[in-house]
Write a protein that holds these residues in place. Structure first.
Motif, short mmCIF file in Angstrom:
data_model
loop_
_atom_site.label_atom_id
_atom_site.label_comp_id
_atom_site.label_asym_id
_atom_site.label_seq_id
_atom_site.Cartn_x
_atom_site.Cartn_y
_atom_site.Cartn_z
N ARG A 125 2.45 2.40 -10.33
CA ARG A 125 3.01 1.13 -9.84
C ARG A 125 1.96 0.04 -9.98
O ARG A 125 0.78 0.25 -9.63
N VAL A 126 2.38 -1.12 -10.48
CA VAL A 126 1.47 -2.23 -10.73
C VAL A 126 1.82 -3.40 -9.82
O VAL A 126 2.92 -3.95 -9.89
N VAL A 127 0.87 -3.77 -8.96
CA VAL A 127 1.04 -4.90 -8.04
C VAL A 127 0.02 -5.96 -8.42
O VAL A 127 -1.19 -5.70 -8.40
N VAL A 128 0.50 -7.14 -8.77
CA VAL A 128 -0.37 -8.24 -9.17
C VAL A 128 -0.58 -9.19 -8.00
O VAL A 128 0.39 -9.60 -7.34
N ARG A 181 -3.90 -11.29 -23.99
CA ARG A 181 -2.90 -10.60 -23.16
C ARG A 181 -3.34 -9.16 -22.93
O ARG A 181 -3.73 -8.46 -23.86
N PHE A 182 -3.25 -8.72 -21.66
CA PHE A 182 -3.58 -7.33 -21.38
C PHE A 182 -2.40 -6.55 -20.81
O PHE A 182 -2.47 -5.33 -20.67
N ALA A 183 -1.31 -7.23 -20.49
CA ALA A 183 -0.12 -6.54 -20.00
C ALA A 183 1.09 -7.43 -20.20
O ALA A 183 0.99 -8.66 -20.16
N ASP A 184 2.23 -6.80 -20.45
CA ASP A 184 3.50 -7.52 -20.50
C ASP A 184 4.08 -7.59 -19.09
O ASP A 184 3.74 -6.77 -18.22
N LEU A 185 4.96 -8.53 -18.85
CA LEU A 185 5.58 -8.62 -17.52
C LEU A 185 6.43 -7.38 -17.23
O LEU A 185 6.64 -7.05 -16.05
N GLU A 186 6.90 -6.70 -18.25
CA GLU A 186 7.66 -5.46 -18.04
C GLU A 186 6.80 -4.37 -17.41
O GLU A 186 7.33 -3.41 -16.84
N ASP A 187 5.47 -4.52 -17.49
CA ASP A 187 4.56 -3.55 -16.88
C ASP A 187 4.39 -3.78 -15.38
O ASP A 187 3.84 -2.92 -14.68
N VAL A 188 4.82 -4.94 -14.89
CA VAL A 188 4.56 -5.35 -13.51
C VAL A 188 5.74 -4.96 -12.61
O VAL A 188 6.89 -5.22 -12.94
N LEU A 219 -11.16 5.39 -16.72
CA LEU A 219 -9.81 5.06 -16.29
C LEU A 219 -8.76 5.91 -17.00
O LEU A 219 -7.73 6.27 -16.43
N HIS A 220 -9.02 6.26 -18.25
CA HIS A 220 -8.07 7.09 -19.00
C HIS A 220 -7.92 8.48 -18.40
O HIS A 220 -6.93 9.17 -18.66
N GLN A 221 -8.91 8.90 -17.59
CA GLN A 221 -8.84 10.21 -16.95
C GLN A 221 -8.12 10.17 -15.60
O GLN A 221 -7.90 11.22 -14.99
N LEU A 222 -7.76 8.98 -15.15
CA LEU A 222 -7.19 8.81 -13.81
C LEU A 222 -5.68 8.65 -13.85
O LEU A 222 -5.11 8.16 -14.82
N ARG A 223 -5.04 9.03 -12.74
CA ARG A 223 -3.64 8.70 -12.51
C ARG A 223 -3.52 8.29 -11.05
O ARG A 223 -3.63 9.12 -10.14
N ALA A 224 -3.33 7.00 -10.82
CA ALA A 224 -3.25 6.47 -9.46
C ALA A 224 -1.81 6.17 -9.08
O ALA A 224 -0.94 5.99 -9.95
N ASP A 225 -1.57 6.09 -7.78
CA ASP A 225 -0.23 5.73 -7.31
C ASP A 225 0.04 4.24 -7.49
O ASP A 225 1.13 3.86 -7.93
N THR A 226 -0.95 3.41 -7.18
CA THR A 226 -0.76 1.96 -7.25
C THR A 226 -2.06 1.30 -7.71
O THR A 226 -3.14 1.67 -7.25
N VAL A 227 -1.94 0.31 -8.59
CA VAL A 227 -3.07 -0.55 -8.93
C VAL A 227 -2.81 -1.93 -8.36
O VAL A 227 -1.69 -2.46 -8.46
N PHE A 228 -3.83 -2.50 -7.73
CA PHE A 228 -3.77 -3.88 -7.25
C PHE A 228 -4.61 -4.71 -8.22
O PHE A 228 -5.83 -4.55 -8.29
N LEU A 265 0.84 -1.21 0.00
CA LEU A 265 0.00 0.00 0.00
C LEU A 265 0.87 1.25 0.00
O LEU A 265 1.86 1.33 0.74
N PRO A 266 0.51 2.25 -0.80
CA PRO A 266 1.27 3.51 -0.77
C PRO A 266 0.94 4.31 0.48
O PRO A 266 0.03 3.93 1.25
N PRO A 267 1.62 5.43 0.73
CA PRO A 267 1.37 6.21 1.95
C PRO A 267 -0.05 6.76 2.02
O PRO A 267 -0.76 6.87 1.01
N ASP A 268 -0.46 7.14 3.24
CA ASP A 268 -1.77 7.75 3.43
C ASP A 268 -1.94 8.96 2.51
O ASP A 268 -0.98 9.71 2.27
N GLY A 269 -3.16 9.11 2.01
CA GLY A 269 -3.45 10.20 1.09
C GLY A 269 -3.26 9.83 -0.36
O GLY A 269 -3.62 10.60 -1.26
N SER A 270 -2.71 8.65 -0.61
CA SER A 270 -2.45 8.21 -1.99
C SER A 270 -3.74 7.69 -2.63
O SER A 270 -4.73 7.37 -1.97
#
Length: 255
Positions: free
Chosen positions: A204-207, A221-228, A163-172, A91-96
């Motif tokens: 940041r991408v967390v699987v 396929r929806f993502a390469d491992l380089e995205d993770v 989703l294209h309008q968003l910028r998140a710190d981390t996706v789970f 999890l990223p810091p509070d407020g993220s």
């Protein structure tokens, strides 16, 4: 029984039953589930069977098999709970701002988020949103779209556009399959498009995926491992798979 004999017998069982689970094969031959997964990986490389989530199907079977959320929620529950708890360290810091994908493990992860954590959360998954509605310090946003009965998650053009309008710190992120040759994959085109947008919207991408999904492939396929950036999984993952993933600069967290 020698490994070659066991593997030949497995092919026959898969052919006869059309679909068979790792657990059933392990019990049938008196070996560990890790041994079964290695056998199935070898047989898939030989083109004799096709690995799917939790087991195997004949080589000629369609790769679009997709179990519904209820079925997946009752599979490997202890492992998924352990993965959810281990993922809290990502999890990223509070407020993220975080994005939470659909899936039985991400639902458990949402439920495990400590109540003292202050986060802004976006999700397209109704069960994830239900878990977070009672969280006192999470600012929850539910993304629009058509809700699939299989996954209880919103998908489609509206979901992707939001989703294209968003910028998140981390996706789970959840996945149906993960391999070094095919990346992250899923059977459904709408799910693939939504997951692709989730990946693109986060720094940041967390699987979150149990070990039965590692080394398997699904149709789209929806993502390469380089995205993770990080994979959180259970101790059923083989040392060889860990080394392969870490060689791609993926942090592997074993619950």
């Amino acid at each position: 029984m020698y490994a070659e004999e066991r593997q030949q017998a497995m092919v026959q069982l898969v052919t006869d039953h059309r679909r068979i689970s790792v657990a059933v094969l392990a019990e049938q031959y008196g070996v560990t589930t890790e041994t079964v997964r290695r056998d199935l990986s070898q047989l898939e490389r030989l083109g004799l069977i096709r690995r799917v989530h939790g087991g195997a199907v004949p080589a000629g079977a369609l790769s679009s098999i997709e179990s519904d959320l209820g079925e997946r929620a009752s599979t490997n529950t202890d492992l998924k709970d352990a993965i959810a708890r281990a993922a809290l360290g990502q999890l990223p810091p509070d407020g993220s701002t975080i994005l939470l994908d659909a899936g039985s493990t991400t639902v458990r992860f949402a439920a495990a988020i400590p109540h003292e954590r202050h986060l802004i959360a976006f999700t397209h998954a109704v069960p994830v949103a239900v878990q977070l509605t009672t969280h006192p310090r999470v600012e929850l946003h539910l993304l629009p779209g058509r809700v699939r009965t299989t996954t209880h998650a919103a998908v489609g053009a509206d979901t992707v556009a939001a989703l294209h309008q968003l910028r998140a710190d981390t996706v789970f992120l959840g996945t149906n399959a993960l391999s070094t040759t095919h990346g992250l994959s899923t059977p459904d085109a709408d799910e693939a498009a939504t997951k692709r947008a989730l990946v693109a919207s986060a720094r940041r991408v967390v699987v979150l995926a149990d070990s039965s999904k590692v080394g398997t492939e699904s149709a789209l396929r929806f993502a390469d491992l380089e995205d993770v950036d990080c994979l959180v999984t259970d101790n059923g993952i083989s040392p060889e798979d860990v080394r392969d993933l870490e060689s791609l600069d993926i942090e592997v967290v074993v619950a």
